[in-house]
Design a protein around this motif. Sequence first.
Motif, PDB file in Angstrom:
ATOM      1  N   SER A   1       0.861  -1.186   0.000  1.00  0.00           N
ATOM      2  CA  SER A   1       0.000   0.000   0.000  1.00  0.00           C
ATOM      3  C   SER A   1       0.895   1.234   0.000  1.00  0.00           C
ATOM      4  CB  SER A   1      -0.931   0.025   1.219  1.00  0.00           C
ATOM      5  OG  SER A   1      -0.210   0.286   2.406  1.00  0.00           O
ATOM      6  N   HIS A   2       0.464   2.257  -0.725  1.00  0.00           N
ATOM      7  CA  HIS A   2       1.255   3.491  -0.768  1.00  0.00           C
ATOM      8  C   HIS A   2       1.368   4.121   0.620  1.00  0.00           C
ATOM      9  CE1 HIS A   2       1.833   3.687  -5.083  1.00  0.00           C
ATOM     10  NE2 HIS A   2       0.531   3.555  -5.311  1.00  0.00           N
TER      11      HIS A   2
ATOM     12  N   ASP B   1      -4.598   9.113   3.391  1.00  0.00           N
ATOM     13  CA  ASP B   1      -4.672   7.714   3.824  1.00  0.00           C
ATOM     14  C   ASP B   1      -3.618   7.415   4.887  1.00  0.00           C
ATOM     15  OD1 ASP B   1      -6.714   7.381   2.025  1.00  0.00           O
ATOM     16  OD2 ASP B   1      -5.586   6.110   0.636  1.00  0.00           O
TER      17      ASP B   1
ATOM     18  N   VAL C   1      -2.468  -3.645  -5.072  1.00  0.00           N
ATOM     19  CA  VAL C   1      -2.274  -2.408  -4.304  1.00  0.00           C
ATOM     20  C   VAL C   1      -3.409  -2.301  -3.292  1.00  0.00           C
ATOM     21  CG1 VAL C   1      -1.935   0.076  -4.403  1.00  0.00           C
ATOM     22  CG2 VAL C   1      -1.221  -1.347  -6.334  1.00  0.00           C
ATOM     23  N   ALA C   2      -3.083  -2.412  -2.023  1.00  0.00           N
ATOM     24  CA  ALA C   2      -4.100  -2.375  -0.975  1.00  0.00           C
ATOM     25  C   ALA C   2      -4.581  -0.946  -0.765  1.00  0.00           C
ATOM     26  CB  ALA C   2      -3.533  -2.936   0.322  1.00  0.00           C
ATOM     27  N   GLU C   3      -5.890  -0.772  -0.737  1.00  0.00           N
ATOM     28  CA  GLU C   3      -6.499   0.541  -0.493  1.00  0.00           C
ATOM     29  C   GLU C   3      -6.869   0.680   0.976  1.00  0.00           C
ATOM     30  OE1 GLU C   3      -6.494   2.579  -2.920  1.00  0.00           O
ATOM     31  OE2 GLU C   3      -6.200   1.224  -4.626  1.00  0.00           O
TER      32      GLU C   3
END
Length: 265
Positions: free
Chosen positions: A67-68, A98, A191-193
């Motif tokens: 994840s970013h 986030d 890509v985990a949100e």
Amino acid sequence: MTKIEVNGAALAYDEAGSGSPVVLLHAGIADRRMWREQIDVLATRHRVIALDLRGYGESELPPTAFSHHDDVVGLLDGLGLARAALVGCSFGGAVALDTALAHPDRVSALALLGTAVSGHDWSDQTNDLWETLVGDVDPEDFVATAAGEVRFWVVGPERVPEQVDPELLAFATEMDERALAAELALSAVDVAELDPPAVGRLGELTMPVLVTAGALDVPDIRQLADHIAATAPQAHRLPDVPDAAHLLPLERPAPINSALLAFLP
């Protein structure tokens, strides 16, 4: 440029200055070079770190889930920083939000410039503007897609390209073509949100928040700035920046730099 291992990926960043740390997070149509007008100015008071998010610019994209927002905290860990202020534009603003919601103890302040918000659905008005200004483009044609995105975001719906600095348009187009290749590669990675997303959680933000947008940006972006300012407990809404669309730190650096210097802890 320096690289640091973060959660299994080598992420690229530029660093300058000393003092309280500030991490700059770029737009989805750009990379860390979009902060070229901010780094030296902010470095007079702060330790400034301009990051290429995973897959963008010169940062790697291993084929592993990530994840970013966890990468941002991994960057802080790798640099030995307990907390930092986050400055984000567009998608970078969404990553900053986030991060602040997932790791509130690691974020001292948020400055959100023309920000997106995770979980926000684009309005019919914005979708119609895209159809009017850009229309159908082949997503695998990076040149055509970048031209359309620059027309939509960097020029904006209230101007024509001839009204915008040609050097800015050329630089934005070059960054966007590279970013589109990154997004294609990212589409093949898990890509985990943030769950639940930020759009319904802005009232949870515990840190000071500065928010503004370009006066010539698409309506949704300006409305999101209003929504954040009305919902986040410690938010301050600056007036929209005149004569600027989506990449306002590049297009109008003077008012952005002044606002950031006045706001950042």
